[in-house]
Design an enzyme around this catalytic site. Structure first.
Site, mmCIF file in Angstrom:
data_model
loop_
_atom_site.group_PDB
_atom_site.id
_atom_site.type_symbol
_atom_site.label_atom_id
_atom_site.label_comp_id
_atom_site.label_asym_id
_atom_site.label_seq_id
_atom_site.Cartn_x
_atom_site.Cartn_y
_atom_site.Cartn_z
ATOM 1 N N CYS A 254 -42.468 -44.872 28.794
ATOM 2 C CA CYS A 254 -43.097 -46.165 29.125
ATOM 3 C C CYS A 254 -43.165 -47.127 27.942
ATOM 4 O O CYS A 254 -42.620 -48.223 28.012
ATOM 5 C CB CYS A 254 -44.506 -45.928 29.651
ATOM 6 S SG CYS A 254 -44.515 -45.110 31.237
HETATM 7 N N1 LIG Z 1 -44.469 -41.355 33.578
HETATM 8 C C1 LIG Z 1 -45.529 -42.015 33.129
HETATM 9 O O1 LIG Z 1 -46.213 -41.591 32.202
HETATM 10 C C2 LIG Z 1 -45.943 -43.318 33.769
HETATM 11 C C3 LIG Z 1 -47.159 -43.886 33.393
HETATM 12 C C4 LIG Z 1 -47.557 -45.094 33.975
HETATM 13 C C5 LIG Z 1 -46.696 -45.723 34.863
HETATM 14 N N2 LIG Z 1 -45.504 -45.161 35.177
HETATM 15 C C6 LIG Z 1 -44.656 -45.869 36.115
HETATM 16 O O2 LIG Z 1 -44.601 -45.152 37.329
HETATM 17 C C7 LIG Z 1 -43.304 -45.347 37.930
HETATM 18 C C8 LIG Z 1 -42.688 -44.002 38.192
HETATM 19 O O3 LIG Z 1 -42.507 -43.344 36.961
HETATM 20 P P1 LIG Z 1 -42.289 -41.770 36.854
HETATM 21 O O4 LIG Z 1 -42.285 -41.465 35.409
HETATM 22 O O5 LIG Z 1 -43.233 -41.047 37.740
HETATM 23 O O6 LIG Z 1 -40.814 -41.662 37.458
HETATM 24 P P2 LIG Z 1 -40.013 -40.332 37.869
HETATM 25 O O7 LIG Z 1 -38.586 -40.720 37.851
HETATM 26 O O8 LIG Z 1 -40.486 -39.187 37.067
HETATM 27 O O9 LIG Z 1 -40.465 -40.012 39.370
HETATM 28 C C9 LIG Z 1 -40.262 -40.888 40.420
HETATM 29 C C10 LIG Z 1 -39.977 -40.121 41.708
HETATM 30 O O10 LIG Z 1 -39.722 -41.102 42.711
HETATM 31 C C11 LIG Z 1 -38.723 -40.559 43.574
HETATM 32 N N3 LIG Z 1 -38.093 -41.608 44.397
HETATM 33 C C12 LIG Z 1 -37.157 -42.508 44.036
HETATM 34 N N4 LIG Z 1 -36.863 -43.311 45.098
HETATM 35 C C13 LIG Z 1 -37.613 -42.898 46.135
HETATM 36 C C14 LIG Z 1 -37.758 -43.301 47.484
HETATM 37 N N5 LIG Z 1 -37.039 -44.315 47.976
HETATM 38 N N6 LIG Z 1 -38.609 -42.630 48.269
HETATM 39 C C15 LIG Z 1 -39.337 -41.602 47.784
HETATM 40 N N7 LIG Z 1 -39.265 -41.181 46.508
HETATM 41 C C16 LIG Z 1 -38.407 -41.814 45.692
HETATM 42 C C17 LIG Z 1 -37.769 -39.866 42.616
HETATM 43 O O11 LIG Z 1 -36.942 -38.953 43.293
HETATM 44 C C18 LIG Z 1 -38.748 -39.215 41.627
HETATM 45 O O12 LIG Z 1 -39.120 -37.916 42.039
HETATM 46 C C19 LIG Z 1 -42.519 -46.227 36.985
HETATM 47 O O13 LIG Z 1 -42.631 -47.558 37.364
HETATM 48 C C20 LIG Z 1 -43.216 -46.010 35.661
HETATM 49 O O14 LIG Z 1 -43.051 -47.103 34.797
HETATM 50 C C21 LIG Z 1 -45.122 -43.958 34.665
#
Ligand SMILES: NC(=O)c1ccc[n+]([C@@H]2O[C@H](COP(=O)([O-])OP(=O)(O)OC[C@H]3O[C@@H](n4cnc5c(N)ncnc54)[C@H](O)[C@@H]3O)[C@@H](O)[C@H]2O)c1
Length: 458
Positions: A254
């Site tokens: 992030c």
């Molecule tokens: N990882 C962190 O620490 C964190 C912290 C705050 C905010 N975020 C935000 O959260 C969001 C997700 O991040 P993440 O790290 O969890 O991502 P990630 O890639 O680890 O997980 C996202 C999941 O979404 C799924 N996905 C994708 N398209 C989909 C759909 N159409 N339907 C259902 N599922 C679907 C993927 O298969 C994956 O399992 C981002 O915008 C990120 O910036 C992440």
């Protein structure tokens, strides 16, 4: 998030387009590594389910959180491709549902996305109007990998950007009553909430970068100690002590992308973007700065360097944006023989570093014959092994990025070096002597101070 909700007694359905995480949840297994997650999933008592079917999930629940990836585009902006794809499916399901459904976008997006992209898409795909068939909020989580469950259930505050008051009220009630989260709630318009999310992350990274600047100057000041300086700074209520420990730059999935995104957004709105752009650039330069420091300590470029800790921080297996992986890569490129260790992230690091470094199965193996040991993550298991290096002949230099060995170290001044701690080596002594002379007598300006004066005049 789904496990944390179920752990508070909320019937929760996790949805993913990938089969693997869905199957894992069905088998009560954690689909990702996170402290406490496996135990939490086992304790969910049938309240946590998973499916690949968005329609089924929308029909069986009252509220949907959208937490899909928003990858960075070359411009720095966050892509809404995945958000739009899933929002279309959610809208279609809401169109077929009788009752009201609340949609909450939680992914990181730039200001305007919720009201100007997600809302029209939901109205179009559902055939319903906001406030009638559905509600919409933007509510990001302030979680850090390695402490996701604790952060999610015990936030400093909850941020709700509401498209209408009823949506915001419903989400606030969900957090307070169903989730039993006792935190202040900041309710506002979506655009302000979107800006708040990115402002918070970029403010924290600016603070980290400031502390790293202090660490670098302390290294050049004989007797300089960044912990003493930031320890006192942190006592000021206007500043606070958190995220003020000079050391390696920030990393992870992030933080590194948020300054790029903010700079892009400021550019597009005609606001000067120098601050986030500079923070991003300074942070990108940190690995080279550490490599230069290693060489300045007399380690030959083809020397053997051990790197302890590859994840971007302890207690995670994520190496995205990891400073120590970047350092290992720069050293290997320069011809050093690099051997690396991490208790959780070796396989992830291998995907990035390939054959350019060797991978040690144990800490002892990693340290054997090293000329310099970079301690990049402060893991307790490294302490004992590092103390044993004091018997190694010749003794390696230990470069402690976070100074966590300092209270116990018995390495001797020539074998222990730390980021943020000054030493009185010849170069630094000459620098400070020159500087002090320049204060007392303008005519004695030489070398760097003259060069500085010339560049200021330009
Ligand atoms: N990882 C962190 O620490 C964190 C912290 C705050 C905010 N975020 C935000 O959260 C969001 C997700 O991040 P993440 O790290 O969890 O991502 P990630 O890639 O680890 O997980 C996202 C999941 O979404 C799924 N996905 C994708 N398209 C989909 C759909 N159409 N339907 C259902 N599922 C679907 C993927 O298969 C994956 O399992 C981002 O915008 C990120 O910036 C992440």
């Amino acid at each position: 998030m789904a496990a944390a909700m179920a752990s508070r007694g909320v019937r929760t359905i996790g949805v993913d387009i990938q089969a693997a995480p869905v199957e894992k949840i069905k088998k009560k297994l954690a689909p990702v590594w996170e402290p406490g997650l496996s135990e939490m999933i086992l304790g969910c008592d049938g309240l946590l389910q998973a499916t690949m079917d968005v329609n089924e999930a929308v029909h069986e629940t009252d509220l949907t959180f959208v937490v899909v990836p928003t990858p960075s585009l070359p411009s720095g902006a966050f892509s809404l491709e995945y958000v739009c794809s899933v929002v279309r499916q959610i809208g279609a399901a809401i169109g077929k549902k009788d009752g009201y459904h609340l949609v909450v976008l939680s992914s990181t997006v730039l200001p305007g996305a919720t009201e100007h992209v997600v809302l029209p898409l939901l109205e179009e795909s559902s055939g319903k109007c906001r406030g009638m068939g559905f509600g919409l909020c933007y509510s990001p989580e302030f979680i850090a990998l390695g402490s996701v469950l604790r952060d999610f259930l015990n936030p400093d505050f909850l941020l709700i950007g509401e498209c209408d008051a009823a949506s915001g009220k419903k989400l606030a009630s969900f957090y307070a009553n169903e989730m039993q989260i006792n935190a202040r709630i900041a309710r506002m318009t979506p655009v302000n909430a979107e800006l708040t999310k990115i402002a918070l992350n970029t403010f924290v990274t600016t603070k980290i970068t400031y502390a790293n600047m202090l660490a670098e100057i302390c290294e050049r000041l004989p007797g300089g100690d960044v912990d003493v300086v930031t320890g006192a700074l942190g006592l000021d209520a206007r500043i606070g002590a958190k995220y003020l420990k000079g050391g390696l730059g920030y990393g992870g999935p992030c933080f590194p992308r948020d300054n790029k995104a903010l700079a892009h957004f400021l550019d597009s709105m005609g606001v000067p973007a120098g601050l986030p752009r500079t923070v991003d650039q300074l942070n990108s330069q940190q690995p080279q700065r550490v490599v230069d420091l290693i060489w300045s300590l007399g380690v030959p470029k083809d020397g053997r360097v051990a790197v302890l800790g590859l994840a971007y921080k302890p207690n995670t297996n994520v190496v995205e944006g990891s400073q120590s992986v970047a350092i290992a890569s720069l050293l290997a490129e320069a011809g050093s023989s690099v051997v690396v260790h991490d208790p959780l992230a070796i396989e992830q690091a291998r995907q990035v570093l390939g054959n350019s470094v060797s991978y040690a199965a144990s800490v002892t193996e990693c340290l054997a014959n090293a000329q310099l040991i970079l301690v990049a993550n402060d893991l307790p298991e490294y302490r004992g092994a590092l103390h044993q290096t004091s018997n190694q002949i010749p003794r390696p230099i230990v470069l402690d990025a976070w100074r966590f060995l300092r209270p116990l170290h018995s390495f001797g001044p020539s074998c222990y070096q730390a980021l943020g701690l000054g030493n009185a080596d010849g170069r630094n002594k000459a620098r400070i002597d020159r500087f002090v002379r320049s204060l007392s007598n303008k005519d004695t300006q030489t070398g760097e101070s003259q060069a500085h004066a010339a560049s200021s005049a330009d």
